[in-house]
Design an enzyme around this catalytic site. Sequence first.
Site, PDB file in Angstrom:
ATOM      1  CB  CYS B  11      61.849  57.344 135.851  1.00  0.00           C
ATOM      2  SG  CYS B  11      62.324  57.938 137.482  1.00  0.00           S
ATOM      3  CB  CYS B  14      65.531  60.113 137.863  1.00  0.00           C
ATOM      4  SG  CYS B  14      64.592  58.754 138.567  1.00  0.00           S
TER       5      CYS B  14
END
Lengths: 435, 85
Positions: B11, B14
């Site tokens: 995501c 991250c």
Amino acid sequence: MNLFLELLGAGWTGLLDYLAAHVLLCLVPAFFIAGYLSGLMPKEVVTRFLGPKTPKYISYPASAIGGFVLAVCSCTILPLFAGIWKRGAGLGPAITFLFVGPAVNILAISYTGSVIGMDIAAARIVLAIAFGILIGMIMAALFKQPDVDPAKAAMFDQSATMRPALWGLFGLLVAVLIAGTLQIAPLKNTVIALTLPFELSAGVENALADLDLTLQGVLLIAMLVLIAPVAWKGFNDVLTGFNRWTWLALGMAAFTLLLAAPTTETGSIVVNLTGRFFAEVALLAGLAYVAAHHLERDELAHWLWETWRFVKQIFPLLIMGVFVAGMFREVTPEEWVEQLAGRNTIWANLIGVIFGVFMYFPTLVEVPMAAAFLDLGMHRGPLLAYLLADPELSLQSILVTGKIMGRTKTAAYVSLVAVFSTLAGYLFGLALAMF
Amino acid sequence: MLTIKVLGSGCPNCQKVEANAREALAMFRPPGGYEIEHVKDPLGISEYVLKTPGLVINEKVVSEGRIPDSSEIMTWLADTLLDTE
């Protein structure tokens, strides 16, 4: 060519319906709440009830609440699911978490409530939690539990305290959402009727009437268009620091809410300042005070970043989805929908579920699609079955959970979800007929 | 030798943690060299943390569920090196 124009027109009408004042009053606060849950709510508030030593009568309901609090972002669901299953409370509560998360997402629930109706939104919450726990318990009974090494479950022992200011902020945010969406007397009543100090020229009035827009609608759309670039400049690097655009974007978001709260009529220059408007003024002032005096810069930054991330990820797809749903409504013959799902039968509910599995819509787009189905004559029972199954079971999510749990468990889970979503829709349809 | 693991499902948050970690490593340049790995498998992530994004240095979780900036990560890198000596 004519058909093409007609389709565009239908898409445009759809957009107007879904970007209307009452929808913004729900979506804007809901995005900020989602950002709060994902950026400021410490996970330990819930995870400490999900460890291997917690009694089952606590860990099941805690998993359901965890689905609401922790699963706002789809990217956090799977690691948490794996953690609860392998190291924490076990397969049952992990499945409850996996089921409840996508179904009771704050954005989806409030959007469902404002676009389709509070009955469906409430049924979505209650039935998702009840059936989530039930499916979890059945799965736990069907499959052997892994042995949890207590030394490896230390991550569930941590606890965190939330400062009162953070709870206060949460309360105020929820109050803004409720004050914006609840349809009750003191909020709906006009306190002061203002007449704007200018007249609309006949040309402007006709143009507005042609587009089926009020002056308020035009201003709201203008605000959304203006906020987009300002928010981009203000929020995209908010983690490294605030700038003037950040404050401007926040001010504009608050102003949009205040603009959406009064009621107006097409072609009229009278603005009814409702109870809702004054409630929003008071609550937004309270929010600004708490955020400015009791929140650290770092917390504020993370909150705004998470909120912005959700908006960026969801809003553009939602606008496209609404447009497509409007066109879909135009081209689909009502007889088809009525024949397949016009009455509340087990078969119709199953069709709702199957449609949910094979059609994959981005987050929130399932709601305008559902509203289009409703317009085309779908019964509210099958509609609920569809709304439960769509975020839960897509081919993509089935493949991913298959990789984690293995084929047998996934097959059992998917069948249980399909059966219970069908049942949920059917029971809801029956309940509607009784009351 | 430092081993850094970024835990996340791919995501945007991250990715940001990975970018900040790489920035910190480029500035800090650990004397013994380093290895950095992005763990995307949910089962692998749940070995360490419950909430993504997570950051692990030499098998120790230093951050979970938030996005640390590069200067913060640099102090963790330095602390880990001091501890191992």
